[in-house]
Every structure is written in structure tokens, then in C-alpha cells.
Design an enzyme around this catalytic site. Sequence first.
Site, PDB file in Angstrom:
ATOM      1  N   LYS A 161       0.786  -1.186   0.085  1.00 53.34           N
ATOM      2  CA  LYS A 161       0.092   0.117  -0.128  1.00 53.34           C
ATOM      3  C   LYS A 161       0.803   1.228   0.030  1.00 53.34           C
ATOM      4  O   LYS A 161       1.943   1.278   0.657  1.00 53.34           O
ATOM      5  CB  LYS A 161      -0.953  -0.152   1.216  1.00 53.34           C
ATOM      6  N   LYS A 163       1.026   5.250  -0.173  1.00 48.92           N
ATOM      7  CA  LYS A 163       0.415   6.762   0.511  1.00 48.92           C
ATOM      8  C   LYS A 163       0.441   7.540  -0.858  1.00 48.92           C
ATOM      9  O   LYS A 163       1.427   7.550  -1.565  1.00 48.92           O
ATOM     10  CB  LYS A 163       0.953   7.473   1.652  1.00 48.92           C
ATOM     11  N   GLU A 213      -8.144   3.754  -0.107  1.00 51.16           N
ATOM     12  CA  GLU A 213      -8.360   3.999   1.070  1.00 51.16           C
ATOM     13  C   GLU A 213      -8.560   5.390   1.324  1.00 51.16           C
ATOM     14  O   GLU A 213      -7.904   6.480   0.975  1.00 51.16           O
ATOM     15  CB  GLU A 213      -7.393   3.243   1.915  1.00 51.16           C
ATOM     16  N   ASP A 238     -11.306   4.485   6.332  1.00 47.52           N
ATOM     17  CA  ASP A 238     -10.740   4.128   7.696  1.00 47.52           C
ATOM     18  C   ASP A 238     -11.036   5.265   8.423  1.00 47.52           C
ATOM     19  O   ASP A 238     -12.098   4.879   9.457  1.00 47.52           O
ATOM     20  CB  ASP A 238      -9.051   4.631   7.136  1.00 47.52           C
ATOM     21  N   LYS A 262      -9.277  -0.370  12.830  1.00 48.62           N
ATOM     22  CA  LYS A 262      -8.235   0.014  13.618  1.00 48.62           C
ATOM     23  C   LYS A 262      -8.720   0.013  15.119  1.00 48.62           C
ATOM     24  O   LYS A 262      -9.892   0.808  15.196  1.00 48.62           O
ATOM     25  CB  LYS A 262      -7.667   1.316  13.435  1.00 48.62           C
TER      26      LYS A 262
END
Length: 371
Positions: A161, A163, A213, A238, A262
Site C-alpha cells: 500500500k 500513500k 483508502e 478508514d 483499527k
Amino acid sequence: MKITAVTLREIQMPLVHFFETSFGRVYSRKILLVSIDAEGVLGWGECVAGEDPYYSSEWTQTAWPTIEDYLVPALFKADISCGRDCAAVFARVRGHRMAKAGLENAVWDAEAKLKQQPLWKLLGGTRQEIACGVSIGIQDSPEQLFEKIAVELAAGYRRIKIKVKPGWDLAILEKVRSRWPDIVLSVDANSAYTLDETEHLRKFDAFKLLMIEQPLWDDEIYLHARLQKLIKTAICLDESIHHARDANFAIEAGACRIINIKVGRVGGFTEAKKVHDTALARNIAVWCGGMLESGIGRAHNVALSTLEGFKLPGDVSASKRYWKQDIIEPEVEVGSDGMIVIRDEPGTGYRVLEDVVEKFTVRKETFRGIS
Ligand code: OSB
Ligand code: MG
């Protein structure tokens, strides 16, 4: 469960490599650890709030007084028998989910030790091993990013993944895909885009991404539903998901096809399980996100990831990617097949190195209940 003391510690741990997202760069972590004394065992929890109020409004310095002034007194006053009882005890305090999770998870940890059970089994987990991915931050140069991707692929990680943000997105993806056409690849925007940029976001569809995401605002679900109708790439939420009701609404509205769980963001293991159950019942895949945790939070993420619905590789990676020295033993290790093998000892299966914790501690206070 009789809890006689709660200790709060602020520790400072330098990262092996800086971590940059669309909201900024961090070189060293300031982490709040919670430990509780319960009937002769020590339960540990980690508050995953960041150094600054950028990922969420909560940050390390709001978590400390929230725990000290509200959560600990409520816990000492309440008569709880297990970790699952904490959420109701903390419910009067609005928000502050990462603070709540730090304390609640310490209670779960103590409960597992008292019951002589692995935490993952207590949580209802079924997996013997879990699949791991990595989250790679924004780098100083594209070459530095490609070098990092190559290293993590060689280590065996099952999903990369990266950013993204405006100016560090399409051109980078173009190069990554031409070098690695077939790897499992996703991107995380940490809310770097707006709905006005839909045409730009639509161009991400060309790169066969597993997901994008949190492309839009951290406090938006509905507008993600609008965006999801306009792009092919699966949206994963998220920041927007704070509890099971959010998850339920997001799924119903079509705002995402995947959810990142999370445990800190949703307020502890009890709510994390609810988000998981909601998603599983609606056939929405979840995966376990990371917050650059120390070994304590990392071990908790490993336990949570054993639940059935965690069908995609998580951001749960090896201790050594973050720390020269972690505060647990053994460290979290990932096999060359990109998997973490689940430990079967009571509790997390990872022992907290109290002397190392002490070495990193910059602030410490113990609160005692009436015994
Ligand atoms: O958005 O998932 C995120 C780290 C800090 C804050 C937010 C995020 C992250 C990561 C890192 O992506 C995941 C990890 O390796 O712990
Ligand atoms: Mg994210």
C-alpha cells in the site's frame, strides 16, 4: 475483576525510517502505554493516538487527561468482570475512542492472562496465521519509494500500500505498475482529495488497485457513496468509521466495499468485534489497519486479525520495519511467505520487556483504586 492500579506511561521511540502521509511526516513516536494491575497479573494496552491532531482530533496529549480524569475513576468505581464490560463504563465520555481503547484493551489483556487463554481465542479468532501487507509512506523521491517496494516484496509481504496525495499519485502509480504489473497494490489518501477531483480519481481505475483508502473527508460517508458510484476502484474507509453504526451506514449507503478496522479508532476490542461482525454479515471484507504501534499495540492487532472476517492482508508488519528495538519479546516476525504465525501462550504470546519500556519512558504516573 479487581483492578487495583492503572499506570500511564508516555514513551518516546525513534522510527527506523520516517513515515509520511498526506498530513505530514513523523520521525519518532510519542506513545501512551496503559498497564493495569488485576488480581496479580499485569494487563497492557496501547493508546494509538498520534503526536498531533492530524489523523484524528485525538492526540497523545488529549488521551492522558481523558484517561486520568475520567476513564480510570469510572473503571475503579465500576464492577466489571471482563474486557467486554468496559465500553458501557466509558460510554458517558463522548468520543476519545483511542483513549478508551488503550484502557479497555489492557483489561482484555489481563482477562486473557487470568483465564490462562490466548487473547486471540478470547476475542473469538479462528486463524492460525495471518496475512501481512505493508504501508509505505511518501518518500523524498520516486526512486526511494521503488527501492522500498522492492525490499518489502523480497521480504514476502502480500500487499503493498502506498500513500498518495495530489502531486504524488498518478505518475508514481504509472511507474510502479510498469515495473510490477501484477502485485497486489493499494493506495491510501488519508483524505487528500475532494469530490471536485472525481475525474482525477477516476484515472486511478487504470492501475488495477485492490482499493483506494479514504480518498475524501475524514468525517464523510455519504460523499464517499457518491464517489463509489463514479469510480471502479473499491473504496475502503478508514478515518470515517468510528463504530459499528458507521460501518452499517457506510455499507448500506454503498460508500465502501472494504473496511479498515483499527481497534483504537473504534474505541477498543469490543467495538472492533462489532464492526467486524457487521461487515462479515454483509459480506464486506475487512483488514486490520496500523498506527505505527509499538509491540504492545502490534501484538493486539495480530490477535484481532485472527477473526474470520479479516480476509485481506493487514498493515500488521514486522517489528523491525519500525523499531531498532521493540518493547516485546519475541518481536513480531513475518515469514518469507508474508504470514505471521499465531502464538498459543496465554495473553498475547508476546512478553512486555519492562526494562526497555522504562528506558523509553519520559513520563509515568500510577493511579490506585481502593483495595
Ligand atoms: O491511514 O492507515 C493509515 C499510520 C499512521 C496514521 C494513519 C495510517 C498509518 C499507516 C501506517 O498507514 C500503518 C502501519 O504500518 O502501522
Ligand atoms: Mg488509512
